[in-house]
Design a protein around this motif. Sequence first.
Motif, PDB file in Angstrom:
ATOM      1  N   VAL A   1      -5.202  -4.672  23.617  1.00 16.29           N
ATOM      2  CA  VAL A   1      -5.481  -4.713  22.184  1.00 16.29           C
ATOM      3  C   VAL A   1      -5.172  -3.359  21.557  1.00 16.29           C
ATOM      4  O   VAL A   1      -4.526  -3.267  20.497  1.00 16.29           O
ATOM      5  CB  VAL A   1      -6.949  -5.101  21.928  1.00 16.29           C
ATOM      6  N   VAL A   2      -5.641  -2.283  22.225  1.00 21.65           N
ATOM      7  CA  VAL A   2      -5.366  -0.935  21.725  1.00 21.65           C
ATOM      8  C   VAL A   2      -3.867  -0.656  21.743  1.00 21.65           C
ATOM      9  O   VAL A   2      -3.298  -0.108  20.789  1.00 21.65           O
ATOM     10  CB  VAL A   2      -6.109   0.111  22.587  1.00 21.65           C
ATOM     11  N   LEU A   3      -3.216  -1.048  22.857  1.00 20.38           N
ATOM     12  CA  LEU A   3      -1.781  -0.825  22.976  1.00 20.38           C
ATOM     13  C   LEU A   3      -1.013  -1.623  21.933  1.00 20.38           C
ATOM     14  O   LEU A   3      -0.033  -1.140  21.361  1.00 20.38           O
ATOM     15  CB  LEU A   3      -1.322  -1.218  24.385  1.00 20.38           C
ATOM     16  N   ALA A   4      -1.469  -2.861  21.686  1.00 19.35           N
ATOM     17  CA  ALA A   4      -0.809  -3.689  20.678  1.00 19.35           C
ATOM     18  C   ALA A   4      -0.941  -3.064  19.292  1.00 19.35           C
ATOM     19  O   ALA A   4       0.002  -3.082  18.498  1.00 19.35           O
ATOM     20  CB  ALA A   4      -1.399  -5.098  20.692  1.00 19.35           C
ATOM     21  N   ASP A   5      -2.113  -2.499  19.000  1.00 11.77           N
ATOM     22  CA  ASP A   5      -2.297  -1.835  17.709  1.00 11.77           C
ATOM     23  C   ASP A   5      -1.377  -0.626  17.576  1.00 11.77           C
ATOM     24  O   ASP A   5      -0.834  -0.359  16.500  1.00 11.77           O
ATOM     25  CB  ASP A   5      -3.756  -1.407  17.538  1.00 11.77           C
ATOM     26  N   TRP A   6      -1.244   0.107  18.703  1.00 10.31           N
ATOM     27  CA  TRP A   6      -0.390   1.306  18.661  1.00 10.31           C
ATOM     28  C   TRP A   6       1.093   0.931  18.594  1.00 10.31           C
ATOM     29  O   TRP A   6       1.830   1.428  17.759  1.00 10.31           O
ATOM     30  CB  TRP A   6      -0.650   2.164  19.898  1.00 10.31           C
ATOM     31  N   ALA A   7       1.501   0.041  19.508  1.00  9.39           N
ATOM     32  CA  ALA A   7       2.917  -0.323  19.566  1.00  9.39           C
ATOM     33  C   ALA A   7       3.308  -1.304  18.470  1.00  9.39           C
ATOM     34  O   ALA A   7       4.484  -1.436  18.148  1.00  9.39           O
ATOM     35  CB  ALA A   7       3.253  -0.918  20.928  1.00  9.39           C
ATOM     36  N   GLY A   8       2.314  -1.992  17.905  1.00 10.03           N
ATOM     37  CA  GLY A   8       2.621  -2.960  16.859  1.00 10.03           C
ATOM     38  C   GLY A   8       3.265  -2.322  15.646  1.00 10.03           C
ATOM     39  O   GLY A   8       4.021  -2.972  14.923  1.00 10.03           O
TER      40      GLY A   8
END
Length: 425
Positions: A298-305
């Motif tokens: 979720v954190v990675l998706a927010d960052w990479a999103g």
Amino acid sequence: MSFGFAFLGILALIVAGVPIVAALGAVGLIQASADDVPLSIASQAVFHGLNSFTLLAIPLFVLTGEILHRSGAAERLIRFVTMLVGWMTGGLGMSVVASTMLFSGLSGSVNADAAAIGSTMIPPMTKAGYRRPWSASIVAAASGTGILIPPSITMIVLGTVANLSIRDLFLASLVPAVVVAVGKGLVIYFYAKYREPTSERVRVTPGELGRAGLAALPPLVAPVIILGGILWGVFTATEAAAVAVLYATLLAMVYRTVPRGDWMSIFVNAGRTSGVVLSLVGVAQLLAYMLAYDQVEVVLADWAGQFTGNYFVFVTVVMVLFWILGALLDGIPALVVLIPLFMPLAVEAGMGELHFAIFALAVFGISLVTPPLGSACFIVCGIARIRIVEMLRPMLPFMAVMFATIILLAYVPAFSEWIPSQFAK
């Protein structure tokens, strides 16, 4: 424990000299304890990561490569290829690339390619005037292509963790592998002609070439059996691996080049290599489970999103991240952890799952041959008896070719998807 702390913990242990498998396992267990996850759950995560019929292909392909190498089949292939292209400018270097293309289809392992091809080709290359750092760089760069050549062990692991068809992965990797190999051949030709003059004098008669080709024919049949059977649906990748072991054993018995007492060491070496690879897969699955438990995706998706809306930025970020982590974690552990996290993001950015998988695989291929961290570099440096820092400059043109191929692969989906689409019709 955040992903950042987990990564720093892994990096600190590796720098301290702890084996990668122990570093991954220790950080995974520490993270499980910090999150109050029962050890029984952690052990189940490792078991689940290894409980795959497809992964059984790995020890079988490793055993196939070990038998073929001990039986002299690899030397027959290399001798034939050297006769075939050795007369050209830079021919010995080109024969390394061509031999790796063939031997990769038998061994399935980048490190096995580097060891087998390097021990056979570096001495004659040195004798012909190749500087040792340059010849070692050629072997290392050529072995990096092996990750894209079926039946690559890394490709089998990728198909398992990403739930992709091994057959489609094998098909999708063919064009990129050929293109990058041709690019490396052109680099070798240019350097042999203008920068690294050599004194190759490989001259053979048609009769000698014919006899070498006839001797190499039985080993050449092995990739045809393996790939043909998989691509045409005769058997699965694991079944193909079992057939390959049987074929390699029959060849060894016909050649009579493997003493009876050597068979135990063949099985021990194959078991040791397979154990290392599968241990990495298992503990990497534990770490991947803990990252998912902590909702790191979720954190990675927010960052990479924030990058998925810009295809160029997303491709660049993924390429740099996978390159660095692939070198630090020796490819397979990084693949197990990163692919499931980034696959949905890649789809959101506009890359198909198969397209992204081959793109990631090509990046990990560069990681394995990037000095001073790439495992293939350590192997060829030991064979050539040079320091790894001596490879830094000679590797640059080959890495440029590999990165150019990756960029082409990223922006031209048909580069990897065309052949699978033809077989799907």
